[in-house]
Enzyme design. Structure first.
Site, PDB file in Angstrom:
ATOM      1  N   GLY A  15       8.413  48.844 -15.164  1.00  0.00           N
ATOM      2  CA  GLY A  15       9.349  48.363 -14.195  1.00  0.00           C
ATOM      3  C   GLY A  15       9.058  47.783 -12.773  1.00  0.00           C
ATOM      4  O   GLY A  15       8.694  47.348 -12.073  1.00  0.00           O
ATOM      5  N   ALA A  18       7.578  45.112  -9.418  1.00  0.00           N
ATOM      6  CA  ALA A  18       6.624  44.830 -10.172  1.00  0.00           C
ATOM      7  C   ALA A  18       6.557  44.326 -10.964  1.00  0.00           C
ATOM      8  O   ALA A  18       6.647  42.966 -11.652  1.00  0.00           O
ATOM      9  CB  ALA A  18       5.494  45.528  -9.816  1.00  0.00           C
ATOM     10  N   SER A  41       9.879  53.531 -18.956  1.00  0.00           N
ATOM     11  CA  SER A  41      10.757  55.243 -18.875  1.00  0.00           C
ATOM     12  C   SER A  41      11.801  55.545 -17.664  1.00  0.00           C
ATOM     13  O   SER A  41      10.900  54.995 -16.525  1.00  0.00           O
ATOM     14  CB  SER A  41       9.720  55.721 -19.564  1.00  0.00           C
ATOM     15  OG  SER A  41      10.931  57.343 -19.028  1.00  0.00           O
ATOM     16  N   VAL A  49       9.322  52.253  -1.691  1.00  0.00           N
ATOM     17  CA  VAL A  49       9.943  52.192  -0.515  1.00  0.00           C
ATOM     18  C   VAL A  49       9.388  50.904   0.367  1.00  0.00           C
ATOM     19  O   VAL A  49       9.497  50.752   1.266  1.00  0.00           O
ATOM     20  CB  VAL A  49       8.795  53.134   0.090  1.00  0.00           C
ATOM     21  CG1 VAL A  49       9.363  54.560  -0.436  1.00  0.00           C
ATOM     22  CG2 VAL A  49       7.030  53.153  -0.321  1.00  0.00           C
ATOM     23  N   ALA A  52      10.188  45.210   3.416  1.00  0.00           N
ATOM     24  CA  ALA A  52      10.301  44.701   4.547  1.00  0.00           C
ATOM     25  C   ALA A  52       9.798  43.745   3.769  1.00  0.00           C
ATOM     26  O   ALA A  52       8.677  44.473   2.289  1.00  0.00           O
ATOM     27  CB  ALA A  52      10.148  44.838   5.158  1.00  0.00           C
ATOM     28  N   LYS A  80      15.277  39.369   8.313  1.00  0.00           N
ATOM     29  CA  LYS A  80      13.748  40.056   9.295  1.00  0.00           C
ATOM     30  C   LYS A  80      13.172  38.675   9.794  1.00  0.00           C
ATOM     31  O   LYS A  80      12.991  37.861   9.295  1.00  0.00           O
ATOM     32  CB  LYS A  80      12.863  40.942   8.626  1.00  0.00           C
ATOM     33  CG  LYS A  80      11.940  40.929   8.902  1.00  0.00           C
ATOM     34  CD  LYS A  80      10.573  41.855   7.903  1.00  0.00           C
ATOM     35  CE  LYS A  80       8.728  42.039   8.478  1.00  0.00           C
ATOM     36  NZ  LYS A  80       8.080  42.389   7.930  1.00  0.00           N
ATOM     37  N   THR A 347       3.252  43.534   3.668  1.00  0.00           N
ATOM     38  CA  THR A 347       2.281  42.150   2.556  1.00  0.00           C
ATOM     39  C   THR A 347       2.469  42.989   1.021  1.00  0.00           C
ATOM     40  O   THR A 347       2.240  42.813  -0.467  1.00  0.00           O
ATOM     41  CB  THR A 347       0.734  42.531   2.848  1.00  0.00           C
ATOM     42  OG1 THR A 347       0.545  43.587   2.720  1.00  0.00           O
ATOM     43  CG2 THR A 347       1.279  41.513   4.026  1.00  0.00           C
ATOM     44  N   ILE A 349       5.148  43.568  -1.574  1.00  0.00           N
ATOM     45  CA  ILE A 349       5.496  42.249  -2.527  1.00  0.00           C
ATOM     46  C   ILE A 349       5.507  40.675  -2.107  1.00  0.00           C
ATOM     47  O   ILE A 349       5.554  40.792  -3.606  1.00  0.00           O
ATOM     48  CB  ILE A 349       7.551  43.069  -2.326  1.00  0.00           C
ATOM     49  CG1 ILE A 349       8.284  43.898  -2.310  1.00  0.00           C
ATOM     50  CG2 ILE A 349       7.928  41.290  -2.681  1.00  0.00           C
ATOM     51  CD1 ILE A 349       9.462  44.037  -1.942  1.00  0.00           C
TER      52      ILE A 349
END
Length: 505
Positions: A15, A18, A41, A49, A52, A80, A347, A349
């Site tokens: 999960g 991503a 799970s 973390v 941004a 941002k 970068t 995400i």
């Protein structure tokens, strides 16, 4: 000859950000008769973390049909406008990498070329003075850009800072409402087909079996499917990006002001991030374990917070690099299972997002032709290398006196792709984007100049323009941009009016 059947069952394992980004996007396939199942799970934590982002995240949210204000409220999100770099070029120096464009080109001559010529003659301000996002960052202000090209606000771009765990929860609700099925459980075994080594199913504890045709590995650094089951291979970039650990901790907001940017501060053996959210500040110290102990790294982080820590710091271990094949057999890896680049330019995400877009554009049938697979892997490799080079630039182009890490980075041989960019820019400030490059020319220029890479000359076409008129034009541009920034509301006031955060459930 019968054509292979279309994919009908997609299984996402893992999960977090991503997994639920993939599930929310792939839910668009459900009306076409495709089932999407996500296995995770509650007992397995996520890294969580990466808070941004960069501007393309807005395209992903728009693809899902998310309302921006609701998204910001539910994720404790903030705006941002760029990144502030402190002590990176040398101790006591700072610069910004703002989103949006610098100034305006003149008669086909790039703005930064005009700026370089005038600045060399003492007739131009620092280049930040000609970027509306940089000026808004400096005064803590924000207003949404507009589409009208006649408006100064059309020169803006922005991204978000948000709580990654709340974003995953938000996307989970979105995905499940559209038919994605979540299965709770830990993976116990991954059986492979004897004839071709493809993944047959995912076996969960309790002898439960989840079958699929296409599997998406979102299991993070563990890479349960792509590596542990399929052995896709790993390519290390640790010789270029030597930081291999991070210690992270949230802290209390220091006051009512919420800065509309991320801050990155260089330390002796690494660097520290500061990401302001509506309810707290995210902090972390990325470092090279060969140069500093975990305990000393933790103390460095805690000594440089601007609010009280809200929990005990936790340590992450990693290695910069990529999976040799992000798509292998009938499995596609997304997020940390596909590779890792430290979050210096936010970068992480986006690399998930671009992987999802590539998968949807190259969705295979059950024949799994190598044509789609190879193109996916080629594009993934190109993008990872482009981001890698951009991150390496920050380390390599430094004049810091303190820290062996910085000396090694300055002296090391760099990838040939980055060396060519640097040589071209150092000569006459020229820069060319290739292969649908992620970062805009303005981003490269901001970091190159910010890190002290000053071109020896400029485009000779700039010499054909009237210097006095150019100097007057640049001052007018600055005044227009500064006026637009001053007219914006303070960032925290805009949030309070448009997207006040909800208390997490």
């Amino acid at each position: 000859m019968t054509a292979p059947a279309p994919i009908r069952r997609i299984v996402i394992v893992g999960g977090g950000t991503a997994g639920w980004m993939a599930a929310a996007a792939l839910a668009r396939l459900i009306p076409a008769g495709v089932s999407v199942t996500l296995v995770e799970s509650e007992e397995i934590g996520t890294v969580g973390v990466g808070e941004a982002t960069i501007p393309p995240i807005r395209n992903f949210n728009a693809l899902l049909g998310l309302d921006e204000h609701d998204f910001l409220r539910r994720t404790q999100g903030t705006i941002k406008l760029g990144i502030e770099f402190v002590d990176w070029t040398r101790e006591g120096h700072r610069y910004v990498h703002p989103f949006g464009e610098f100034g305006f080109d003149v008669e086909g001559v790039k703005f930064h070329q005009i700026w370089r010529k005038l600045h060399a003659g003492g007739r131009a301000r620092a280049i930040d003075a000609y970027n509306v996002c940089a000026l808004a960052m400096a005064s803590g202000r924000y207003q949404p850009p507009v589409a009208d090209p006649g408006s100064i606000l059309s020169r803006m771009a922005y991204a978000y800072q948000f709580d990654a765990s709340l974003y995953a929860r938000y996307l989970r609700a979105h995905a499940e409402a559209r038919g994605v099925v979540r299965v709770e459980g830990k993976v116990a075994h991954i059986p492979l087909r004897a004839e071709d080594g493809f993944i047959e199913a995912v076996m969960l504890e309790g002898d439960r079996r989840v079958e699929g045709e296409l599997f998406v590995d979102c299991t993070g650094f563990r890479a349960l499917l792509i590596e542990q089951a399929l052995g896709a291979g790993w390519e290390s970039w640790a010789h270029w990006l030597q930081c291999d650990r991070a210690v992270a901790v949230p802290s209390a907001s220091p006051g009512p002001e919420i800065t509309p940017f991320t801050r990155s501060t260089a330390h002796r053996a690494g660097w520290q991030w500061r990401i302001p959210l509506q309810h707290r500040v995210g902090n972390g110290h990325v470092y090279c374990s060969a140069d500093i102990s975990d305990d000393a790294a933790r103390k460095t982080l805690l000594a440089n917070l601007d609010g009280a820590p809200l929990r005990d710091p936790f340590i992450l271990r990693f290695e910069a690099g990529r999976r040799r094949r992000a798509w292998h057999r009938n499995c596609v890896a997304l997020g940390l299972s596909s590779g890792f680049l430290e979050p210096l330019e936010s970068t992480s995400i986006h690399l998930i997002q671009s992987g999802i877009h590539r998968l949807m554009a190259l969705l295979p049938d059950t024949g799994f032709s190598p044509v789609e697979r190879d193109e996916y892997n080629r594009l993934a490799d190109v993008q990872m290398e482009q981001v890698r080079d951009f991150v390496i630039l920050h380390y390599h182009a430094n004049a810091r006196r303190e820290g062996d890490l910085w000396r090694r980075a300055r002296e090391m041989a760099i990838p040939e792709t980055l060396a060519r960019k640097l040589a071209l820019f150092r000569n006459r400030g020229r820069f060319f984007r290739t292969e649908d490059e992620l970062f805009a020319e303005s981003s490269w220029i901001a970091v190159l100049l910010g890190q002290g890479v000053i071109p020896a000359g400029w485009d000779p076409l700039a010499d054909g323009l009237d210097e006095d008129k150019l100097a007057l034009s640049l001052e007018r541009i600055h005044e227009m941009f500064a006026r637009a920034a001053r007219a914006m509301p303070r960032h925290e006031d805009w949030l309070a009016r448009n997207a006040p955060a909800r208390t997490p459930a």
